[in-house]
Design a protein around this motif. Structure first.
Motif, PDB file in Angstrom:
ATOM      1  N   GLU A  74       2.316 -23.387  25.171  1.00 34.97           N
ATOM      2  CA  GLU A  74       3.477 -22.518  25.038  1.00 34.97           C
ATOM      3  C   GLU A  74       3.988 -22.444  23.607  1.00 34.97           C
ATOM      4  O   GLU A  74       5.120 -22.037  23.370  1.00 34.97           O
ATOM      5  CB  GLU A  74       4.590 -22.998  25.973  1.00 34.97           C
ATOM      6  CG  GLU A  74       4.216 -22.909  27.435  1.00 34.97           C
ATOM      7  CD  GLU A  74       5.338 -23.378  28.353  1.00 34.97           C
ATOM      8  OE1 GLU A  74       6.256 -24.086  27.879  1.00 34.97           O
ATOM      9  OE2 GLU A  74       5.283 -23.041  29.542  1.00 34.97           O
ATOM     10  N   ASP A  75       3.166 -22.873  22.650  1.00 36.72           N
ATOM     11  CA  ASP A  75       3.570 -22.885  21.253  1.00 36.72           C
ATOM     12  C   ASP A  75       2.620 -22.063  20.393  1.00 36.72           C
ATOM     13  O   ASP A  75       1.421 -21.994  20.678  1.00 36.72           O
ATOM     14  CB  ASP A  75       3.554 -24.309  20.678  1.00 36.72           C
ATOM     15  CG  ASP A  75       4.603 -25.224  21.278  1.00 36.72           C
ATOM     16  OD1 ASP A  75       5.457 -24.746  22.032  1.00 36.72           O
ATOM     17  OD2 ASP A  75       4.546 -26.430  20.980  1.00 36.72           O
ATOM     18  N   SER A  90       6.027 -25.149  14.207  1.00 33.50           N
ATOM     19  CA  SER A  90       5.758 -24.537  15.505  1.00 33.50           C
ATOM     20  C   SER A  90       6.907 -23.655  15.963  1.00 33.50           C
ATOM     21  O   SER A  90       8.041 -23.778  15.504  1.00 33.50           O
ATOM     22  CB  SER A  90       5.509 -25.618  16.563  1.00 33.50           C
ATOM     23  OG  SER A  90       6.688 -26.371  16.778  1.00 33.50           O
ATOM     24  N   SER A  92       8.138 -22.597  19.884  1.00 31.55           N
ATOM     25  CA  SER A  92       7.936 -22.774  21.326  1.00 31.55           C
ATOM     26  C   SER A  92       8.511 -21.584  22.064  1.00 31.55           C
ATOM     27  O   SER A  92       9.612 -21.118  21.748  1.00 31.55           O
ATOM     28  CB  SER A  92       8.629 -24.047  21.815  1.00 31.55           C
ATOM     29  OG  SER A  92       8.080 -25.170  21.169  1.00 31.55           O
TER      30      SER A  92
END
Length: 143
Positions: A74-75, A90, A92
């Motif tokens: 999910e990143d 990152s 998310s």
């Protein structure tokens, strides 16, 4: 040479070790998906350029910086590595929102933070080079 290349060459060629700059950070906050995605793409694009420029200045090929993308989950994320020092940047994606984050043992720990923007990346790369102990022994000042 670019301004960043001159700056890094000066730091790596200084007669004494230099102090590591602090990249500008802000607390991580949830933002709209499109805004968070755009921020991550801009950071990733500039990071690639700066890593290439840094590697043109770093004399020791074994000490070159590396940029690695993470795939899946999910990143959206990438990690910049210099010797055994790294910074992971990152974004998310959860619940229709995104949250940016930077993780590095060479930065303050605790509350989640993100880079304030692409203008913070040069300081991050110079910091990684300094804390990794990189030094140029010959003149790395390219004209």
């Amino acid at each position: 040479m670019t301004f960043f290349m001159h700056r890094l060459a000066e730091v790596l060629g200084a007669p004494e070790p230099q102090e590591a700059p602090e990249p500008a950070l802000r607390p991580s906050l949830a933002v709209a998906r499109n805004e968070g995605t755009d921020r991550q793409v801009v950071l990733r694009s500039l990071a690639e350029q700066l890593v290439c420029e840094a590697n043109a200045v770093i004399e020791d090929p074994a000490s070159h910086m590396d940029l690695a993308d993470e795939v899946g989950g999910e990143d959206l994320a990438f990690t910049i590595t210099c010797r055994d020092h790294r910074a992971r940047v990152s974004t998310s994606f959860r619940g229709g929102r995104t949250v940016g984050r930077i993780i590095s043992s060479d930065l303050p720990q605790g509350e989640a933070h993100e880079l304030v923007g692409p203008e913070a990346l040069p300081d991050l790369l110079v910091r990684l080079a300094v804390v990794a102990g990189l030094r140029n022994t010959e003149s790395a000042h390219l004209s």
